[in-house]
Design a protein around this motif. Structure first.
Motif, PDB file in Angstrom:
ATOM      1  N   VAL A   1       0.816  -1.143   0.067  1.00 24.05           N
ATOM      2  CA  VAL A   1       0.126   0.070  -0.121  1.00 24.05           C
ATOM      3  C   VAL A   1       0.878   1.080   0.239  1.00 24.05           C
ATOM      4  N   ASP A   2       0.656   2.160  -0.871  1.00 24.05           N
ATOM      5  CA  ASP A   2       1.379   3.443  -0.966  1.00 24.05           C
ATOM      6  C   ASP A   2       0.373   4.732  -1.016  1.00 24.05           C
ATOM      7  N   SER A   3       0.579   5.733  -0.200  1.00 25.16           N
ATOM      8  CA  SER A   3      -0.310   6.612  -0.154  1.00 25.16           C
ATOM      9  C   SER A   3       0.748   7.927  -0.428  1.00 25.16           C
ATOM     10  N   ASP A   4       0.006   8.873  -1.419  1.00 29.84           N
ATOM     11  CA  ASP A   4       0.957  10.183  -1.797  1.00 29.84           C
ATOM     12  C   ASP A   4       0.394  11.394  -1.007  1.00 29.84           C
ATOM     13  N   THR A   5      -0.509  11.064  -0.046  1.00 31.17           N
ATOM     14  CA  THR A   5      -1.113  12.250   0.610  1.00 31.17           C
ATOM     15  C   THR A   5      -1.148  12.112   2.057  1.00 31.17           C
TER      16      THR A   5
ATOM     17  N   LEU B   1      -4.684 -13.090   2.710  1.00 33.51           N
ATOM     18  CA  LEU B   1      -4.043 -12.089   1.946  1.00 33.51           C
ATOM     19  C   LEU B   1      -3.239 -11.324   3.050  1.00 33.51           C
ATOM     20  N   GLN B   2      -1.933 -10.887   2.726  1.00 38.69           N
ATOM     21  CA  GLN B   2      -0.806 -10.401   3.379  1.00 38.69           C
ATOM     22  C   GLN B   2      -0.664  -8.944   3.106  1.00 38.69           C
ATOM     23  N   ILE B   3      -0.090  -8.067   3.880  1.00 40.22           N
ATOM     24  CA  ILE B   3       0.346  -6.822   3.494  1.00 40.22           C
ATOM     25  C   ILE B   3       1.816  -6.706   3.548  1.00 40.22           C
ATOM     26  N   THR B   4       2.637  -6.246   2.732  1.00 32.13           N
ATOM     27  CA  THR B   4       4.080  -6.292   2.867  1.00 32.13           C
ATOM     28  C   THR B   4       4.665  -4.740   2.806  1.00 32.13           C
ATOM     29  N   ASN B   5       5.660  -4.739   3.482  1.00 31.06           N
ATOM     30  CA  ASN B   5       6.458  -3.347   3.588  1.00 31.06           C
ATOM     31  C   ASN B   5       7.374  -3.160   2.355  1.00 31.06           C
ATOM     32  N   ASN B   6       7.647  -4.409   1.733  1.00 29.77           N
ATOM     33  CA  ASN B   6       8.520  -4.556   0.670  1.00 29.77           C
ATOM     34  C   ASN B   6       7.681  -4.601  -0.556  1.00 29.77           C
ATOM     35  N   GLN B   7       7.986  -3.577  -1.566  1.00 29.15           N
ATOM     36  CA  GLN B   7       6.998  -3.455  -2.707  1.00 29.15           C
ATOM     37  C   GLN B   7       7.459  -4.510  -3.791  1.00 29.15           C
TER      38      GLN B   7
ATOM     39  N   LEU C   1       0.107  -3.869  -6.100  1.00 29.34           N
ATOM     40  CA  LEU C   1       0.207  -2.455  -5.703  1.00 29.34           C
ATOM     41  C   LEU C   1      -0.847  -1.710  -5.335  1.00 29.34           C
ATOM     42  N   VAL C   2      -1.136  -1.213  -4.186  1.00 30.34           N
ATOM     43  CA  VAL C   2      -2.392  -0.182  -3.895  1.00 30.34           C
ATOM     44  C   VAL C   2      -1.625   1.278  -3.901  1.00 30.34           C
ATOM     45  N   ARG C   3      -2.257   2.218  -4.679  1.00 27.06           N
ATOM     46  CA  ARG C   3      -1.576   3.304  -4.819  1.00 27.06           C
ATOM     47  C   ARG C   3      -2.843   4.282  -4.708  1.00 27.06           C
ATOM     48  N   VAL C   4      -2.677   5.148  -3.495  1.00 27.63           N
ATOM     49  CA  VAL C   4      -3.759   6.397  -3.386  1.00 27.63           C
ATOM     50  C   VAL C   4      -3.365   7.537  -3.602  1.00 27.63           C
TER      51      VAL C   4
END
Length: 155
Positions: free
Chosen positions: A42-46, A69-75, A81-84
């Motif tokens: 997960v990535d957020s630019d705000t 499902l897992q969420i990782t800190n390593n892209q 890839l979830v981008r907001v």
């Protein structure tokens, strides 16, 4: 003789190009990409929606747990890839979910939020859209017997 050599070269080149075109595999469908995914990044630019808030909201969803499902800190390790992104000077938040390996956008949407609930709205939309690809993981509840059937069963 020279014409025969040029003709042979052109025919060989055409055959090679045709062979290469057939060797290239087609992209998997969005359903296949989402169904096979096991991890997300997960990535957020705000600053109006912190990454950790969306991560927490996704991990709290029962469907997410059932799908394992897992969420990782390593892209580089994530399947999706979830981008907001927040549209400047507005309350519009745009998100995309992309397959990392093929760079195929498998989901996208826009959420409007004023009261700081954007992470929950995005998590709801992502899980809802994943259900269309993966199926609803919730176990079906058996339908309650009508009171007439209950009376018949006791007699």
């Amino acid at each position: 003789m020279f014409k025969k050599i040029i003709l042979f070269f052109l025919m060989s080149a055409a055959a090679a190009v045709a062979g290469l075109a057939q060797d290239q595999p087609s992209l998997p469908t969005n359903r296949e990409l989402v169904s096979k995914a096991r991890s997300l990044y997960v990535d957020s630019d705000t600053v109006y929606m912190k990454r950790e808030q969306l991560v927490s909201s996704l991990l709290g969803r029962e469907e997410f747990k059932t799908w394992e499902l897992q969420i990782t800190n390593n892209q580089r390790l994530a399947d999706l890839l979830v981008r907001v992104h927040r549209v400047p000077f507005s309350n519009h938040f745009i998100y995309t979910v992309t397959d990392r390996r093929t760079e195929t956008i498998v989901m996208a949407g826009k959420v409007d939020s004023l009261a700081g609930t954007v992470y929950g709205l995005i998590a709801d939309e992502i899980v809802h859209k994943m259900k269309t690809f993966r199926g609803d993981p919730a176990p079906q509840k058996p339908q309650q017997q009508s009171s007439a059937q209950k009376v018949d069963a006791t007699n």
